[in-house]
Scaffold this active site. Sequence first.
Site, PDB file in Angstrom:
ATOM      1  N   SER A  57      38.201  48.029  33.199  1.00  0.00           N
ATOM      2  CA  SER A  57      39.026  46.877  32.835  1.00  0.00           C
ATOM      3  C   SER A  57      39.592  47.054  31.424  1.00  0.00           C
ATOM      4  CB  SER A  57      38.215  45.588  32.985  1.00  0.00           C
ATOM      5  OG  SER A  57      39.041  44.454  33.017  1.00  0.00           O
ATOM      6  N   ASP A  81      39.765  44.612  39.957  1.00  0.00           N
ATOM      7  CA  ASP A  81      39.056  44.927  38.726  1.00  0.00           C
ATOM      8  C   ASP A  81      37.786  45.754  38.958  1.00  0.00           C
ATOM      9  OD1 ASP A  81      37.297  44.382  36.263  1.00  0.00           O
ATOM     10  OD2 ASP A  81      39.172  43.392  35.714  1.00  0.00           O
TER      11      ASP A  81
END
Length: 312
Positions: free
Chosen positions: A51, A181
């Site tokens: 991320s 993610d």
Amino acid sequence: MDETVDDTPFRILSLDGGGAKGFYTLGVLREVEALVGCPLSETFDLIYGTSTGSIIGAMLATGKAVGEIHDLYRKYVPDIMKLSWPSQKSAKLAELSDEIFGEDGFDTVKTAVGIVATKWIEETPLIFKSDPCQALGRQESFVPGFGATLGEAVQASCSAYPYFHRKLVTLPNGEKIEALDGGYCANNPTLYALADAVHGFKVKPGALRVLNVGVGDYPTPKVPFLSVSTFLALCPSTPVAHKAFNVNTQSMAQLRSILFPRIDTVRVSDAFTEPTMATDMFEHNIDKLNLIHRRGRESYGRQEAAIRQLLS
């Protein structure tokens, strides 16, 4: 298993996910860069990121200085995080990706890199890698980053659904992968990096040196008024998602210490309890983000001796 024939240190930099709290990561890394006196791509043999850690890690791997990355974060992160709708956030993230990476592929990195995302349909990890040694099987058919660009991989790793849209990655062979993610599978990517080092690069555990930088731990902010962003923040899925990312981070750190207890590792990620430090991954107040950055620099100071020894 074949192993390296010498004990030359193999240095790993592992960067956690955490949205805007990546300012903390950059605070730590500013001091690390000052310590080693050169770009971190010249210090670390493998850089892994999830991320926000994937954005920072990918830029470091291409040779960018920490200060340059910090400037880009100051320019883009507040604007991304203050947007209300997932479509707006995703579009701004794509704009950031285009400015930083353009059409650059994984062949542009100066050191090995791993970017962690998650496959939406298959519910399995999706790790974009740069070096054939990281293939861990099917080495002959290995394609860096599966043929995706650095920007596409980073967008996939940062697509914190439902706050961002899921990222559809279309590979050169026409295959389409719907990704989200990397925090959903490994918000702390250290174990994946160690797997690459030990089983891919064939490094002896005694030669490994790991610096794992988190984003800090903070009190939960109070919600001041009911806007679209506030409504999303109040949805039952939101605190659960935040909690899942945090639990994932801690469990990965604990597993690392159990599975690889003798590998030299320093983890930098302090907890802050003062009410003034209340924040989350959507923080967009630049004064608060600057404060988080300073806290990262201070956290480095508390572990400077250990980091100096690790990287010496």
